[in-house]
Design a protein around this motif. Sequence first.
Motif, short mmCIF file in Angstrom:
data_model
loop_
_atom_site.label_atom_id
_atom_site.label_comp_id
_atom_site.label_asym_id
_atom_site.label_seq_id
_atom_site.Cartn_x
_atom_site.Cartn_y
_atom_site.Cartn_z
N PRO A 334 -3.05 -18.00 26.50
CA PRO A 334 -3.91 -18.19 25.16
C PRO A 334 -5.04 -19.30 25.48
N GLY A 335 -6.03 -19.11 24.90
CA GLY A 335 -7.18 -19.84 25.08
C GLY A 335 -8.20 -19.84 26.13
N THR A 336 -7.89 -18.92 27.09
CA THR A 336 -8.77 -18.72 28.20
C THR A 336 -10.26 -17.93 27.91
N GLY A 337 -10.40 -17.49 26.75
CA GLY A 337 -11.66 -16.92 26.41
C GLY A 337 -11.63 -15.55 26.71
N LYS A 338 -10.46 -14.73 26.42
CA LYS A 338 -10.58 -13.30 26.86
C LYS A 338 -11.42 -12.55 25.77
N SER A 339 -11.20 -12.99 24.43
CA SER A 339 -12.01 -12.09 23.38
C SER A 339 -13.52 -12.70 23.70
N ARG A 340 -13.86 -13.47 23.83
CA ARG A 340 -15.39 -14.07 24.14
C ARG A 340 -15.90 -13.23 25.17
N PHE A 341 -15.20 -13.23 26.47
CA PHE A 341 -15.55 -12.57 27.68
C PHE A 341 -15.76 -11.09 27.24
N SER A 342 -15.08 -10.54 26.63
CA SER A 342 -15.11 -9.03 26.14
C SER A 342 -16.47 -8.83 25.33
N ARG A 343 -16.49 -9.73 24.34
CA ARG A 343 -17.94 -9.55 23.37
C ARG A 343 -18.96 -9.68 24.28
N ARG A 344 -19.05 -10.76 25.02
CA ARG A 344 -20.34 -11.01 25.80
C ARG A 344 -20.50 -9.96 26.86
N LEU A 345 -19.51 -9.40 27.30
CA LEU A 345 -19.71 -8.17 28.42
C LEU A 345 -20.31 -6.96 27.77
N GLY A 346 -19.84 -6.74 26.32
CA GLY A 346 -20.23 -5.59 25.72
C GLY A 346 -22.07 -5.74 25.24
N GLU A 347 -22.35 -7.23 24.95
CA GLU A 347 -23.48 -7.60 24.53
C GLU A 347 -24.60 -7.52 25.83
N VAL A 348 -24.01 -7.86 26.78
CA VAL A 348 -25.07 -7.78 28.04
C VAL A 348 -25.25 -6.64 28.46
N LEU A 349 -24.38 -5.66 28.44
CA LEU A 349 -24.36 -4.03 28.68
C LEU A 349 -25.11 -3.13 27.78
N GLY A 350 -25.46 -4.05 26.57
CA GLY A 350 -26.22 -3.39 25.59
C GLY A 350 -25.26 -2.57 24.74
N LEU A 351 -24.11 -2.70 24.47
CA LEU A 351 -23.07 -1.83 23.60
C LEU A 351 -23.04 -2.75 22.48
N ALA A 352 -22.78 -2.09 21.04
CA ALA A 352 -22.63 -2.58 20.13
C ALA A 352 -20.84 -2.75 20.12
N VAL A 353 -20.55 -3.96 19.81
CA VAL A 353 -19.19 -4.41 19.86
C VAL A 353 -18.33 -4.42 18.48
N THR A 354 -17.28 -3.80 18.56
CA THR A 354 -16.50 -4.00 17.26
C THR A 354 -14.98 -4.48 17.82
N VAL A 355 -14.61 -5.64 17.25
CA VAL A 355 -13.33 -6.36 17.57
C VAL A 355 -12.44 -6.01 16.58
N TYR A 356 -11.32 -5.26 17.15
CA TYR A 356 -10.20 -4.87 16.34
C TYR A 356 -8.99 -5.80 16.56
N GLY A 357 -8.54 -6.53 15.32
CA GLY A 357 -7.57 -7.63 15.68
C GLY A 357 -6.07 -6.80 15.56
N CYS A 358 -5.40 -6.75 16.73
CA CYS A 358 -4.12 -5.99 16.65
C CYS A 358 -2.88 -6.70 16.12
N ALA A 359 -3.09 -7.94 16.27
CA ALA A 359 -1.94 -8.84 15.95
C ALA A 359 -1.33 -8.59 14.60
N GLY A 360 -0.49 -7.97 14.28
CA GLY A 360 0.53 -7.81 12.91
C GLY A 360 0.23 -6.40 12.51
N VAL A 361 -0.71 -5.57 13.30
CA VAL A 361 -0.96 -4.31 12.80
C VAL A 361 0.29 -3.50 12.78
N SER A 362 0.73 -2.94 11.75
CA SER A 362 2.01 -2.14 11.74
C SER A 362 1.94 -0.78 11.29
N ASP A 363 0.68 -0.29 11.36
CA ASP A 363 0.51 1.19 11.14
C ASP A 363 -0.47 1.84 12.12
#
Length: 538
Positions: A334-363
Amino acid sequence: MTSPPNAGALACAIERYLSGDAEAPRRAGFPHAPAALLLTARFGRSVPALRTASAFGEDVRIVGIYRGLALAFDAYAHEVKRNRREAEQTLAVQIAAAFDAVAGWLRESDLIADFSNEFSDEGEFVAQNLRLLAGVLALCAWEVGHEPARAYVRALMPDLLGLRDGHRYVRAAIGLAEDVDHLHWRPGQGALGRLDIALVRGGRLLDEASRGAPQPETAWNAAAREMAAEDKAAAAVVETGPSLLVLASVSHLPGLAKPGEGKPGGSTGSTPRSEWAPVAGRRLRLVRVPDLAAARATLVAEFPDDVAIVDAILGPLSGRAYVALPPTLLLGPPGTGKSRFSRRLGEVLGLAVTVYGCAGVSDSSFIGTSRQWSTGRACVPLQAIRRADAASVLVVLDELSRAGTRRDNGLLTDGILAMTERETARAYHDPFLECAVDLSGVSYIATANTRAGLDPALLSRFRVLEMGPRTLASLPALTRGIFADIRAERGLDDAWLPGPDPEEEAVLAAHWRGGSVRSLRQLVEGLVAARDALATRM
């Protein structure tokens, strides 16, 4: 008692807008920008409390208006994401009410218009502050159709024209005197830059009278022309570059909308057909692979601890026509910046980024829900495609290991398995649209703290890359990134929130020993709060 406004606040005065020195609110712009600039220049983000106003040398009425503006802008920033029209209307009413109050105090005090800015006693300082507030608020309120504000602005012109440099205001005076239809606000209009129109019209009338040269193109007209050129260039890119037909047709859906009708990302009708017509029957662009050397340099500079991961992700893109990442799982504490790395990777590559929070999703709503339900909707990747108006997007499955495991309403990971299989994605049957859609241009990156609880089939589908704890070597890069995030969240420029100085960097290095980016973020926020607390008050 009250203090005189500082140079920054005086730079926001309405005289600068009326002379054309400052850019007036533009078409489709934010009409209350002058008030926001005045608030920032006058007090920053720390307006004194009413009970302590006198201790800061401020008049309680003036402080009350500024505090009301600060609360109004904060509420607008919070609500605009939910309901833009309602948030804009609420803010416009608050601005108009603030103007009415200040204008009433000026009338009660029978204060004259004096633009010399040379005052010495307390009463003159109060008058100067009230006139400054009234002028800027009048400009904002007029832009959204408050007629008393327009009357106030026009009433300033005789005094301004009598100044030594009164010729600077002639264009505005002539433009405001022309009661033509396009200078009036109508219900339902946004900020149309009416002051800018008045300035241009006044200049044009002067030119016609003197048979001078045509008036130069206005700033917002030039911006509109540039946007049209950009839209044309984007259409040409789709025609000549890689593209994908994501949704062939909506003719099987109820409604009257035609394929390709409407603007992606704009307002949609009440039927599924009108909602998805903008992307139906159109080939949507696939984002070209950018300069990989430049992309690598950017990412390595921001994430020096993750050079191997950057190379592992960017390597497969070499020689490809468009960006398509294989499904990737980032593992790390926890806290290693995985989410931020993923978002920045998409931005640098020119992709629109959608972050979908999976925690607690039960459907399984990620894969879309049937139109038989009143809350039916298309799958998340397809919604991301419509927002971006591009077939290449990045979906970040954040905290995948924390997703629910009950199968009562379907399982999130089962849906992800289907979508991350390239052949299945080419003809994915969306339950809401009840037809096949091509999602093969969508890239997926998942994040998780551990492999525990993850479906073995999912692990076999995703390429697993491990991110280690952050080290002290990455402190400068991480700190720059955190400051950039805070500036973006607060809507500030670099000048208002500069990066840390050497003394602050030493403090951060002394209290952060590596490991978690989250703890570093807390330290940086504490540093920013200390700046605000120790800032010099004017």
